[in-house]
Write an enzyme that holds these catalytic residues in place. Structure first.
Site, PDB file in Angstrom:
ATOM      1  N   TYR A 112      11.173   9.860 -11.838  1.00  0.00           N
ATOM      2  CA  TYR A 112      11.627  10.216 -10.519  1.00  0.00           C
ATOM      3  C   TYR A 112      12.824  11.286 -10.479  1.00  0.00           C
ATOM      4  O   TYR A 112      12.802  12.569 -10.027  1.00  0.00           O
ATOM      5  CB  TYR A 112      12.281   9.140  -9.427  1.00  0.00           C
ATOM      6  CG  TYR A 112      10.860   8.253  -9.292  1.00  0.00           C
ATOM      7  CD1 TYR A 112       9.651   8.839  -8.292  1.00  0.00           C
ATOM      8  CD2 TYR A 112      10.817   6.889  -9.796  1.00  0.00           C
ATOM      9  CE1 TYR A 112       8.685   7.976  -8.059  1.00  0.00           C
ATOM     10  CE2 TYR A 112       9.787   6.184  -9.465  1.00  0.00           C
ATOM     11  CZ  TYR A 112       8.601   6.739  -8.564  1.00  0.00           C
ATOM     12  OH  TYR A 112       7.676   6.030  -8.407  1.00  0.00           O
ATOM     13  N   PRO A 125       5.425   9.714  -0.712  1.00  0.00           N
ATOM     14  CA  PRO A 125       4.187   9.260   0.347  1.00  0.00           C
ATOM     15  C   PRO A 125       4.352   9.287   1.671  1.00  0.00           C
ATOM     16  O   PRO A 125       5.524   9.073   1.991  1.00  0.00           O
ATOM     17  CB  PRO A 125       3.919   7.812  -0.562  1.00  0.00           C
ATOM     18  CG  PRO A 125       4.998   7.561  -1.490  1.00  0.00           C
ATOM     19  CD  PRO A 125       5.936   8.456  -1.464  1.00  0.00           C
ATOM     20  N   HIS A 348      10.168   8.352  -2.954  1.00  0.00           N
ATOM     21  CA  HIS A 348       9.917   7.392  -3.907  1.00  0.00           C
ATOM     22  C   HIS A 348      10.814   6.439  -4.868  1.00  0.00           C
ATOM     23  O   HIS A 348      10.533   5.290  -5.419  1.00  0.00           O
ATOM     24  CB  HIS A 348       8.627   7.989  -4.411  1.00  0.00           C
ATOM     25  CG  HIS A 348       7.543   6.834  -4.724  1.00  0.00           C
ATOM     26  ND1 HIS A 348       7.621   5.635  -5.244  1.00  0.00           N
ATOM     27  CD2 HIS A 348       6.247   7.267  -4.887  1.00  0.00           C
ATOM     28  CE1 HIS A 348       6.495   5.417  -5.335  1.00  0.00           C
ATOM     29  NE2 HIS A 348       5.792   6.152  -5.517  1.00  0.00           N
ATOM     30  N   LYS A 424     -13.388  -5.142   2.417  1.00  0.00           N
ATOM     31  CA  LYS A 424     -13.458  -6.128   1.100  1.00  0.00           C
ATOM     32  C   LYS A 424     -14.647  -7.152   1.367  1.00  0.00           C
ATOM     33  O   LYS A 424     -15.059  -7.728   0.274  1.00  0.00           O
ATOM     34  CB  LYS A 424     -12.122  -6.865   1.164  1.00  0.00           C
ATOM     35  CG  LYS A 424     -11.028  -5.882   1.068  1.00  0.00           C
ATOM     36  CD  LYS A 424      -9.779  -6.723   0.579  1.00  0.00           C
ATOM     37  CE  LYS A 424      -8.936  -7.367   1.861  1.00  0.00           C
ATOM     38  NZ  LYS A 424      -7.788  -8.062   1.546  1.00  0.00           N
ATOM     39  N   LYS A 428     -16.944  -8.788  -1.862  1.00  0.00           N
ATOM     40  CA  LYS A 428     -16.334 -10.276  -1.904  1.00  0.00           C
ATOM     41  C   LYS A 428     -17.773 -11.018  -1.947  1.00  0.00           C
ATOM     42  O   LYS A 428     -17.966 -11.943  -2.763  1.00  0.00           O
ATOM     43  CB  LYS A 428     -15.440 -10.788  -1.002  1.00  0.00           C
ATOM     44  CG  LYS A 428     -14.014 -10.450  -1.199  1.00  0.00           C
ATOM     45  CD  LYS A 428     -13.286 -11.044  -0.014  1.00  0.00           C
ATOM     46  CE  LYS A 428     -11.889 -10.840  -0.126  1.00  0.00           C
ATOM     47  NZ  LYS A 428     -11.127 -11.177   1.215  1.00  0.00           N
ATOM     48  N   ALA A 429     -18.742 -10.515  -1.068  1.00  0.00           N
ATOM     49  CA  ALA A 429     -20.141 -11.334  -0.907  1.00  0.00           C
ATOM     50  C   ALA A 429     -20.844 -11.107  -2.427  1.00  0.00           C
ATOM     51  O   ALA A 429     -21.634 -11.987  -2.643  1.00  0.00           O
ATOM     52  CB  ALA A 429     -20.796 -10.651   0.225  1.00  0.00           C
ATOM     53  N   ASP A 435     -11.111  -4.373  -5.178  1.00  0.00           N
ATOM     54  CA  ASP A 435     -10.256  -3.001  -5.616  1.00  0.00           C
ATOM     55  C   ASP A 435     -10.893  -2.378  -6.441  1.00  0.00           C
ATOM     56  O   ASP A 435     -11.234  -0.979  -6.721  1.00  0.00           O
ATOM     57  CB  ASP A 435      -8.798  -3.372  -5.998  1.00  0.00           C
ATOM     58  CG  ASP A 435      -8.063  -2.359  -6.692  1.00  0.00           C
ATOM     59  OD1 ASP A 435      -7.753  -1.492  -5.550  1.00  0.00           O
ATOM     60  OD2 ASP A 435      -7.822  -1.941  -7.705  1.00  0.00           O
ATOM     61  N   SER A 559      -4.019   4.867  -5.716  1.00  0.00           N
ATOM     62  CA  SER A 559      -3.169   3.825  -5.453  1.00  0.00           C
ATOM     63  C   SER A 559      -3.837   2.732  -4.302  1.00  0.00           C
ATOM     64  O   SER A 559      -4.281   3.504  -3.239  1.00  0.00           O
ATOM     65  CB  SER A 559      -1.882   4.041  -4.785  1.00  0.00           C
ATOM     66  OG  SER A 559      -1.171   2.872  -5.331  1.00  0.00           O
TER      67      SER A 559
END
Ligand code: COA
Length: 631
Positions: A112, A125, A348, A424, A428-429, A435, A559
């Protein structure tokens, strides 16, 4: 004495159960923060051989075989017993013993404060909130007043050390970033910037700054008895600010903060030569946070609204619009437009997205609380307007900043989409990490567009460790490359593709676990490099190698920033020919923002967003229409 004689009554409606973050105690718990921090483990230094092996694996999908062969030799030389790698490793291990976190200061500087590009687009951001249901000044003021009260409510938990500790994978997280967000500001320097945090001083600030029509005001947000102003009190103060900043021909001094950091540092020194200017700048820097009351932006269709709001948050829309209605060095700036647009931008250096979004979640819940009517109120003094003396030199710096800002505005291409087919729930199923699922879809989207894999950055939290910031998850893996190459290959069976997808997802999740436990490669390699700069006369070959440059050229910088609120974070690409991709996966849909630069012929945010949607749908379809089989 100022104060209120309050008669409180609930004005509206049914009260829903609140999802507000609740403090762990009603009263201050002095020392709780430090005792929590003291219990966190220090960031480890991974074993040298492990990092070298993992580095070579990470290069496989993104570097040509001939180049890789050369790199294998370079890495072997670096890591040989008694070699330079071991010497640097010993230096790092010494650093672990001498510091609270061997990496955090180095990271703050290199990621930074040494970075010279403008913070606008290149570092800060933005967050886009759903469009609010007002389109006039009263609505804007009312919402702004509630938002400010909501942030102050959150701040009470920080001040009282009663903020609930957060967890990741069952482990308590470092809470330090919460103490760095408020009352802080970045200060430009000619070689390196700095960050000041006034919350830690003897007399922490009691004011915020409000900016309207490029004019800044000090708004004291505490009564003399220490209690925060009520929503009604804040509203009245905002009205006063609004009415005394109606002129639209003021010089947008704030736009100076959008410049290249060296340029801004010079302009800054010039600006603060004048005593009045210096005091005004100091008042902004010291304030708890800034609220930007924005003028309406050009209208956008409902479909385009989020993309338009994203650029408003990221850069303000240019010198004709709201880019001068900011102080981009300020850590936290909430933005509320007269047209119902709402969000924030944050600098940031002091923090990552998750603490920022958790304030947002709190504030959004807080603003849903029913209105309270409190009468009568003792009048508060007029908020002080901050004066700036604009010398010809400052004027010319402002003109230059306007021009550069407009170039940046034209160059940034942002597309925000709501992927409404699933969230999600579908991964998950299928017993997959959501992610990882999204990241592999992104790999597929990129491969389909460019017929190759690229160095991909996903941020992983290192907050399991004291003062931890982030590590890189390298989403382009050997397993993901195998899957994306197979996906559209007609010679491959669906069962094989499913098995490859499962492997890719597992590999991503395994990398994530390795990263959040401090065992990934990027921060370690950076540490070894910085140790070499401190200790050695020349940089070891491993850091001069083409592969290292390829590995750090992140065409995909991504991200996940999850939130309870239906919002999305957005940021610019980190390389000229790259994409910035940020997403908030909710249970039944995914909000995502894709950015690119118009000056690069090869990238297009809209096309990449579309390609990502198609990849997500195609993968779901593959999983749903294929019986599982083991390879
Ligand atoms: N089957 C079923 N469910 C699964 C699963 C599986 N195989 N794997 C994971 N899940 C579930 C999890 O239990 C979790 O459930 P929840 O929704 O009830 O919480 C959910 O799916 C999400 O897990 P996953 O998608 O694997 O991701 P994560 O939440 O662990 O997040 C990171 C991964 C990398 C984003 C996170 O570890 C991190 O580091 N976050 C911080 C990033 C950051 O700092 N960003 C800001 C930069 S400015």
């Amino acid at each position: 004495m100022l104060g209120i004689l309050a008669r409180t009554m609930v004005k509206t409606g049914v009260v829903k159960p609140s999802r507000l973050v609740r403090p762990v105690s009603a009263a201050r718990i002095a020392g709780r923060y430090l005792s929590h921090q003291g219990g966190l483990p220090p960031l480890p230094v991974p074993p040298l051989q492990q990092t070298c092996e993992r580095y070579l694996s990470a290069l496989e999908p993104i570097v040509e075989e001939t180049e890789l062969e050369h790199t294998r030799q370079v890495v072997a030389e670096f890591a040989r017993p008694g070699g330079v790698g071991e010497r640097l490793q010993t230096g790092l291990e010494r650093r672990v013993r001498k510091t609270e976190n061997w990496l955090s200061d180095w990271w703050l500087q290199t990621a930074y404060l040494d970075y010279r590009m403008p913070v606008v687009v290149h570092s800060s951001p933005g967050v886009v909130l759903p469009r609010l249901e007002f389109s006039d000044r009263q609505g804007q003021m009312r919402y702004a007043a509630k938002l400010i009260a909501g942030v102050l409510d959150f701040k009470t938990m920080i001040d009282n050390e009663t903020l609930p500790v957060e967890y990741l994978g069952g482990q308590p997280l470092c809470m330090n970033q919460y103490y760095q967000i408020l009352s802080s500001c970045r200060i430009p320097g000619t070689k390196r910037d700095s960050v000041v945090n006034y919350a830690l001083g003897k007399r922490p600030p009691t004011h915020i700054t409000v900016v309207h029509n490029y004019q800044f005001f000090i708004l004291d947000v505490y009564n003399s008895d220490g209690s925060p102003l009520t929503v009604d009190q804040i509203y009245i103060q905002l009205e006063k600010i609004w009415s005394s900043s109606l002129q639209t021909n003021k010089e947008p001094v704030g736009i100076l903060t959008s410049q290249h950091r060296n340029t801004w540092a010079k302009a800054y020194n010039n600006l603060i030569k004048d005593k009045t200017n210096k005091e005004s700048v100091r008042a902004i820097q010291k304030s708890i946070f800034t609220v930007c009351l924005d003028a309406p932006m050009p209208r956008a269709s409902d479909e385009m609204y989020r993309s338009r709001a994203a650029v408003q948050m990221l850069h303000g829309g240019g010198s004709r619009w709201n880019s001068g209605n900011r102080w981009f060095d300020k850590t936290l700036q909430f933005i509320i437009g007269e047209d119902g647009s709402c969000g924030l931008i944050y600098e940031h250096a002091p923090a990552e997205g998750p603490p920022i979004v958790s304030i947002i979640d709190h504030v959004v819940e807080y603003t849903k609380k029913p209105d309270e009517v409190r009468t009568p109120m003792v009048p508060l003094p007029m908020p002080q307007k901050l004066r700036f003396n604009i010398t010809p030199e400052v004027k010319s710096d402002i003109e230059e900043a306007k021009q550069n800002m407009n170039i940046m505005v034209h160059d940034l291409d942002v597309k925000v989409n709501v992927f409404s087919h699933f969230g999600k729930n579908v991964p998950k199923a299928h017993k997959m990490s959501p992610d990882a699922f999204i990241q592999i879809a992104l790999q597929l989207a990129y491969y389909r567009t460019y017929q190759k894999c690229c160095a991909t950055y996903e941020s992983a939290s290192l907050r399991m460790f004291r003062l931890g910031r982030t590590e890189t998850i390298r989403s382009a893996s050997i397993a993901s490359a195998k899957f994306v190459k197979a996906m559209d290959d007609p010679s491959k069976q669906s069962t094989e593709k499913v098995a490859l997808m499962e492997k890719a997802v597992k590999a991503h999740r395994a990398y994530t676990d390795m990263a959040i436990r401090g065992q990934a490669i990027d921060r370690h390699l950076l540490g070894l490099k910085l140790q070499a700069i401190e200790d050695l006369a020349s940089l070891p070959q491993i850091f001069m190698d083409t592969s290292y440059a390829v590995a750090l050229h992140y065409n995909l910088s991504t991200s996940q920033v999850p939130a309870k609120t239906d919002c999305v974070m957005c940021f610019g690409p980190v390389v000229p020919d790259g994409y910035g991709v940020c997403y908030n996966p909710m249970e039944g849909h995914i909000n995502f923002a894709v950015s690119a630069f118009n000056s690069c012929e090869d990238t297009n945010a809209g096309n990449m967003a579309q390609s990502l949607e198609k990849a997500l749908l195609d993968i779901r379809s593959l999983l749903e229409h294929t019986p599982k089989a083991k390879l």
